[in-house]
Design an enzyme around this catalytic site. Structure first.
Site, PDB file in Angstrom:
ATOM      1  N   CYS A   2      -5.804  12.824  13.523  1.00  0.00           N
ATOM      2  CA  CYS A   2      -5.719  11.420  13.157  1.00  0.00           C
ATOM      3  C   CYS A   2      -5.723  10.603  14.434  1.00  0.00           C
ATOM      4  CB  CYS A   2      -4.423  11.201  12.374  1.00  0.00           C
ATOM      5  SG  CYS A   2      -4.111   9.490  11.976  1.00  0.00           S
ATOM      6  N   ARG A  55      -8.671  -0.622   4.636  1.00  0.00           N
ATOM      7  CA  ARG A  55      -7.811   0.417   4.039  1.00  0.00           C
ATOM      8  C   ARG A  55      -6.468  -0.165   3.612  1.00  0.00           C
ATOM      9  NH1 ARG A  55      -6.553   5.175   7.579  1.00  0.00           N
ATOM     10  NH2 ARG A  55      -5.295   5.477   5.736  1.00  0.00           N
ATOM     11  N   LYS A  94       0.831  -1.213   0.000  1.00  0.00           N
ATOM     12  CA  LYS A  94       0.000   0.000   0.000  1.00  0.00           C
ATOM     13  C   LYS A  94       0.863   1.260   0.000  1.00  0.00           C
ATOM     14  CE  LYS A  94      -1.775   1.516   4.077  1.00  0.00           C
ATOM     15  NZ  LYS A  94      -1.415   2.914   4.374  1.00  0.00           N
ATOM     16  N   ASN A  95       1.851   1.288   0.906  1.00  0.00           N
ATOM     17  CA  ASN A  95       2.616   2.521   1.077  1.00  0.00           C
ATOM     18  C   ASN A  95       3.651   2.752  -0.018  1.00  0.00           C
ATOM     19  OD1 ASN A  95       1.047   3.095   3.233  1.00  0.00           O
ATOM     20  ND2 ASN A  95       2.563   2.542   4.792  1.00  0.00           N
ATOM     21  N   ILE A 144       7.373   6.926  17.125  1.00  0.00           N
ATOM     22  CA  ILE A 144       6.972   7.642  15.901  1.00  0.00           C
ATOM     23  C   ILE A 144       5.677   8.436  16.092  1.00  0.00           C
ATOM     24  CG2 ILE A 144       6.499   7.409  13.412  1.00  0.00           C
ATOM     25  CD1 ILE A 144       9.308   6.430  14.139  1.00  0.00           C
ATOM     26  N   ARG A 166       0.219  14.206  13.483  1.00  0.00           N
ATOM     27  CA  ARG A 166       0.635  14.032  12.093  1.00  0.00           C
ATOM     28  C   ARG A 166       0.548  15.312  11.256  1.00  0.00           C
ATOM     29  NH1 ARG A 166      -1.571   8.423   9.820  1.00  0.00           N
ATOM     30  NH2 ARG A 166       0.247   8.662   8.479  1.00  0.00           N
ATOM     31  N   ARG A 168      -5.030  10.348   4.733  1.00  0.00           N
ATOM     32  CA  ARG A 168      -4.042  11.427   4.850  1.00  0.00           C
ATOM     33  C   ARG A 168      -3.007  11.388   3.731  1.00  0.00           C
ATOM     34  NH1 ARG A 168      -3.936  13.709   9.640  1.00  0.00           N
ATOM     35  NH2 ARG A 168      -1.830  14.437   9.235  1.00  0.00           N
ATOM     36  N   ASP A 177       4.316   0.434  12.075  1.00  0.00           N
ATOM     37  CA  ASP A 177       3.163  -0.258  11.474  1.00  0.00           C
ATOM     38  C   ASP A 177       3.088  -1.732  11.867  1.00  0.00           C
ATOM     39  OD1 ASP A 177       2.458   2.092  10.311  1.00  0.00           O
ATOM     40  OD2 ASP A 177       3.215   1.607   8.315  1.00  0.00           O
TER      41      ASP A 177
END
Ligand code: EPU
Length: 437
Positions: A117, A414, A22-23, A344, A122, A93, A322
């Site tokens: 968020c 998502r 995805k990223n 993070i 963020r 986002r 993640d």
């Protein structure tokens, strides 16, 4: 509204195939905006809600997009509406990723400022500051970032904080800028290397991606190109945890192992056996899917069981935030006490309160979670708060006694394509149901 219902206690076994990342896919799709003509073909694009969102975003700008299975064909020559509306940005986002390409190619953009968020504040101040250093005039009006520039100019930009999408945005802004841009303290994530490789295929001049200093020499124009999205390291890591937590025996195909060092090391230290297949076994396994770029690994729990250990999330090549909720669930069942530090995002422990309802012994102190391993979890109704938290809760459900019902499944959709279908194919007792409200 849908829920996922899991009955825990079954050992997973068989093969699962990892989808495109995805990223990586999101910035690659945004990067197609940089091509003045031609059609970019992206393969291995995962079937996810976030991908649908960015497709709608680009289509709204005038891009022509055709999707067939994992292939996306994107033509952006007719794009003229340089806007990203609030209705789409508020659901994802990462929509901010269009800001850099729009400023680079058109010298104008009107992109909704992402709001709050669930996992942290963020902000996108570093994206904006970098563009300003490249000569853009940026203002925020009525909730929108309004950007204008004749042509962006190369600049020497030092990020105060390492930011993944910030690095991607400014890299995409710099490829068409006048002169040389140097991005210092840049993020080193594999998805950035994937984006740089695609941009180079489009004609960009980029060096140093994968290190903290990326140098981009602007070119006159970029053309459409073909590219295959890298496999998803977070999905692969999530299935490793699924194999371990269920005490199963799973072959994970198409895992981007080279990009998973910190995750693999930690999971091995906790007690999982993660073994790449031999070249012969790999050939046999992959003979029907030659397109894949990842490798196959067999994942099981070692005979010593699960052991406690400390985890600190860090930018790549450190342990990824993640994967924090997933590893926490594994540690919740490990022997001993683990300390998880989230460096993070300031609010990424929402899943803890749901795990406590399943019998986990976890205490949160600021950005630290103290996880005392318990012998078993018990199924309970739980609510997903964000994408990775939802994956963690499903994993907990796989190991828990009885039934876990997770609501707000849209978070999961998502970022995981057919998550419950893949788990079901591995033998999990899991289904998706319509919630009665
Ligand atoms: N930050 C700032 N100012 C900025 C940008 C970031 O202060 O202008 C801060 C953030 O608040 C955060 C830190 O810098 O504390 C790092 O955030 P980063 O910008 O790297 O996160 P991101 O680019 O918004 C990407 C992934 C996330 C992943 C993070 C960290 C994409 C589309 N998203 O987000 O993925 O958690 O990097 O690795 O690539 C997910 O897939 O579930 C997900 C949230």
């Amino acid at each position: 509204m849908e829920s996922i219902v899991v009955r825990g206690g079954l050992k997973l076994s068989g093969e699962v195939i990892i989808d495109g990342a995805k990223n990586s896919a999101l910035p690659l799709i945004a990067a197609t905006l940089l091509a003045e003509n031609g059609c970019s073909r992206l393969d291995n694009v995962p079937d996810l809600r976030d991908i649908n969102t960015i497709i709608r975003l680009l289509e709204g700008m005038g891009a022509d997009i055709c999707r067939q299975g994992g292939r996306l064909e994107v033509t952006t020559s007719a794009v003229e509406n340089c806007q990203a509306p609030y209705e789409l940005v508020k659901t994802m986002r990462a929509s901010i990723l269009v800001l850099g390409p729009l400023m680079a190619r058109f010298g104008k953009a009107r992109v909704s400022l992402p709001g709050g968020c669930a996992i942290g504040a963020r902000p996108v101040n570093l994206h904006i500051k970098g563009l300003e250093m490249m000569g853009a005039r940026i203002s925020v009006e009525h909730g929108y970032i309004i950007g204008q520039a004749e042509r962006l100019k190369g600049a020497d930009i030092n990020f105060d904080v390492t930011t993944v999408t910030g690095t991607e945005n400014l890299m995409m802004a710099a490829v068409l800028a006048d002169g040389v841009t140097v991005l210092r303290n840049a993020a080193r994530e594999p998805e950035i290397v994937d984006l740089a490789a695609f941009l180079r295929k489009m004609g960009a001049r980029i060096e140093g991606d994968g290190t903290h200093t990326i140098t981009i020499t602007g070119v006159e124009k970029l053309l459409a190109a073909d590219y295959q999205v890298m496999p998803d390291r977070i999905e692969a890591g999530t299935f490793m945890v699924a194999a371990g937590i269920s005490d199963g025996d799973v072959v994970i195909k198409n895992a981007p192992l080279a990009a998973m060092g910190a995750v693999v090391t930690k999971l091995q230290e906790i007690g999982l056996l993660i073994e790449p297949l031999s070249p012969e076994e790999e050939d046999e396994l992959h003979k029907n899917d030659k397109l894949l770029s990842g490798v196959a690994v067999r994942v099981r729990r070692g005979s010593a069981g699960l052991r406690a250990l400390d985890v600190r999330t860090m930018p790549y090549p450190g342990f990824p935030t993640d994967m924090q909720s997933q590893v926490m669930v594994l540690l919740a069942l490990a022997e001993g006490t683990s300390v998880i530090s989230e460096t993070i995002f300031e609010n990424r422990f929402m899943h803890v309160f749901e795990l406590q309802r399943m019998g986990a012994d976890i205490e949160v102190e600021g950005r630290t979670a103290i996880v005392r391993g318990v012998a078993a979890l018990s199924g309970a109704p739980v609510m997903a708060s964000d994408l990775r938290a939802s994956a963690g809760l499903v994993l907990a459900g796989l190991a828990a006694e009885g039934e876990t019902v997770m609501s707000r499944v849209y978070h999961l959709d998502r970022g995981y394509a057919g998550f419950e279908k893949k788990l079901k194919a591995l033998g999990a007792d899991i289904r998706r149901v319509e919630e009665n409200c």
